[in-house]
Design a protein around this motif. Structure first.
Motif, PDB file in Angstrom:
ATOM      1  N   ARG A 211      -2.897 -31.462 -27.864  1.00 46.60           N
ATOM      2  CA  ARG A 211      -2.476 -29.976 -27.756  1.00 46.60           C
ATOM      3  C   ARG A 211      -2.952 -29.320 -28.937  1.00 46.60           C
ATOM      4  O   ARG A 211      -3.406 -28.073 -28.831  1.00 46.60           O
ATOM      5  CB  ARG A 211      -1.087 -30.078 -27.997  1.00 46.60           C
ATOM      6  CG  ARG A 211      -0.246 -28.773 -27.484  1.00 46.60           C
ATOM      7  CD  ARG A 211       1.218 -28.553 -27.989  1.00 46.60           C
ATOM      8  NE  ARG A 211       1.365 -28.418 -29.329  1.00 46.60           N
ATOM      9  CZ  ARG A 211       1.086 -27.385 -30.172  1.00 46.60           C
ATOM     10  NH1 ARG A 211       0.805 -26.206 -29.377  1.00 46.60           N
ATOM     11  NH2 ARG A 211       1.236 -27.510 -31.376  1.00 46.60           N
ATOM     12  N   ARG A 212      -2.740 -29.833 -30.105  1.00 43.42           N
ATOM     13  CA  ARG A 212      -3.263 -28.843 -31.397  1.00 43.42           C
ATOM     14  C   ARG A 212      -4.941 -28.649 -31.199  1.00 43.42           C
ATOM     15  O   ARG A 212      -5.413 -27.457 -31.450  1.00 43.42           O
ATOM     16  CB  ARG A 212      -2.969 -29.479 -32.777  1.00 43.42           C
ATOM     17  CG  ARG A 212      -1.629 -29.563 -33.183  1.00 43.42           C
ATOM     18  CD  ARG A 212      -1.419 -30.351 -34.110  1.00 43.42           C
ATOM     19  NE  ARG A 212      -0.049 -30.028 -34.700  1.00 43.42           N
ATOM     20  CZ  ARG A 212       0.581 -29.129 -35.549  1.00 43.42           C
ATOM     21  NH1 ARG A 212      -0.236 -28.392 -35.840  1.00 43.42           N
ATOM     22  NH2 ARG A 212       1.937 -29.436 -35.640  1.00 43.42           N
ATOM     23  N   LEU A 213      -5.751 -29.622 -30.758  1.00 45.34           N
ATOM     24  CA  LEU A 213      -6.983 -29.587 -30.639  1.00 45.34           C
ATOM     25  C   LEU A 213      -7.430 -28.494 -29.538  1.00 45.34           C
ATOM     26  O   LEU A 213      -8.588 -27.626 -29.738  1.00 45.34           O
ATOM     27  CB  LEU A 213      -7.792 -30.666 -30.225  1.00 45.34           C
ATOM     28  CG  LEU A 213      -7.605 -31.977 -31.419  1.00 45.34           C
ATOM     29  CD1 LEU A 213      -8.302 -33.309 -30.947  1.00 45.34           C
ATOM     30  CD2 LEU A 213      -8.608 -31.469 -32.710  1.00 45.34           C
ATOM     31  N   VAL A 214      -6.621 -28.558 -28.258  1.00 46.49           N
ATOM     32  CA  VAL A 214      -7.021 -27.616 -27.424  1.00 46.49           C
ATOM     33  C   VAL A 214      -6.753 -26.029 -27.991  1.00 46.49           C
ATOM     34  O   VAL A 214      -7.222 -25.098 -27.511  1.00 46.49           O
ATOM     35  CB  VAL A 214      -6.098 -27.966 -26.189  1.00 46.49           C
ATOM     36  CG1 VAL A 214      -6.180 -26.774 -24.930  1.00 46.49           C
ATOM     37  CG2 VAL A 214      -6.667 -29.160 -25.537  1.00 46.49           C
ATOM     38  N   VAL A 215      -5.578 -25.935 -28.692  1.00 46.80           N
ATOM     39  CA  VAL A 215      -5.137 -24.347 -29.142  1.00 46.80           C
ATOM     40  C   VAL A 215      -5.978 -24.233 -30.052  1.00 46.80           C
ATOM     41  O   VAL A 215      -6.412 -23.115 -30.192  1.00 46.80           O
ATOM     42  CB  VAL A 215      -3.506 -24.787 -29.679  1.00 46.80           C
ATOM     43  CG1 VAL A 215      -3.306 -23.525 -30.449  1.00 46.80           C
ATOM     44  CG2 VAL A 215      -2.632 -24.964 -28.733  1.00 46.80           C
TER      45      VAL A 215
END
Length: 205
Positions: A172-176
């Motif tokens: 999730r953090r990488l996508v954000v």
């Protein structure tokens, strides 16, 4: 917390960007995975490991026997010299139990004699104690009990659940972060396009 902060992105307002809505759904999917998928992964992993360990414990209990042994004499001390000094230094760092020579009879009726750790300190010749052996009388470790197997499986299941949750949050953090990077690129392009007309009368008319 990041899911609660992303809820507002579902609300209709003129400032909401398409990526805001995508980020909100991403946060919701991540929350579902953390609350439902990660525990399921942990449960499956724990059950699989528990089944494997319980089978191993049953096999060990069938193949290992607690037999009586008799102290024959203390084991010979290591030879003196440089090697003995090194061994003594190692023993000071990690104390070990006294070694003795003992004799025992295997479940198949064969007699054996070997060096084993003393059951009591100091060992006395003729004292009786029990050791674990296989059918042929070879020394083996204590068989794994059911409760220890379940404890190990629970630890593995918990670690799998935590690992799955951490993986979901990392994705999730990488996508954000990727979304934020694209937003900054678009902002830079928009600013570069509007920059030459910034502050001029009639700009944008």
């Amino acid at each position: 917390m990041w899911t609660a902060m992303g809820v507002w992105r579902w609300r209709r307002n003129p400032l909401r960007r398409p990526t805001d809505l995508f980020e909100a759904w991403l946060a919701f999917a991540a929350l579902v995975c953390v609350l439902l998928v990660a525990p399921a992964v942990g449960a499956v992993a724990g059950l699989e490991v528990d089944g494997t360990l319980q089978r191993a414990a049953r096999e060990q209990r069938q193949e290992r026997y607690l037999v009586p042994a008799v102290v024959v004499r203390p084991a010979a001390e290591p030879a003196s010299g440089a090697g003995a000094s090194a061994d003594a230094s190692t023993q000071r760092q990690s104390p070990q139990r006294t070694q003795i020579v003992a004799s025992w009879t295997a479940p198949d009726g064969s007699s054996h004699q070997g060096t084993v750790p003393a059951a009591e300190e100091p060992p006395r010749a003729g004292e009786r104690f029990r050791i674990w052996t296989d059918t042929q009388g070879r020394l083996v470790g204590r068989p794994l009990d059911a409760s220890s197997a379940s404890a190990h499986a629970a630890v593995v299941g918990l670690a799998a659940a935590v690992g799955a949750a951490a993986l979901v949050e990392t994705v999730r953090r990488l996508v954000v972060r990727r979304l934020m990077h694209r937003r900054y690129i678009r902002l830079d392009r928009a600013w570069a396009a509007a920059g030459p007309d910034w502050g001029r009368a009639g700009a944008g008319s």
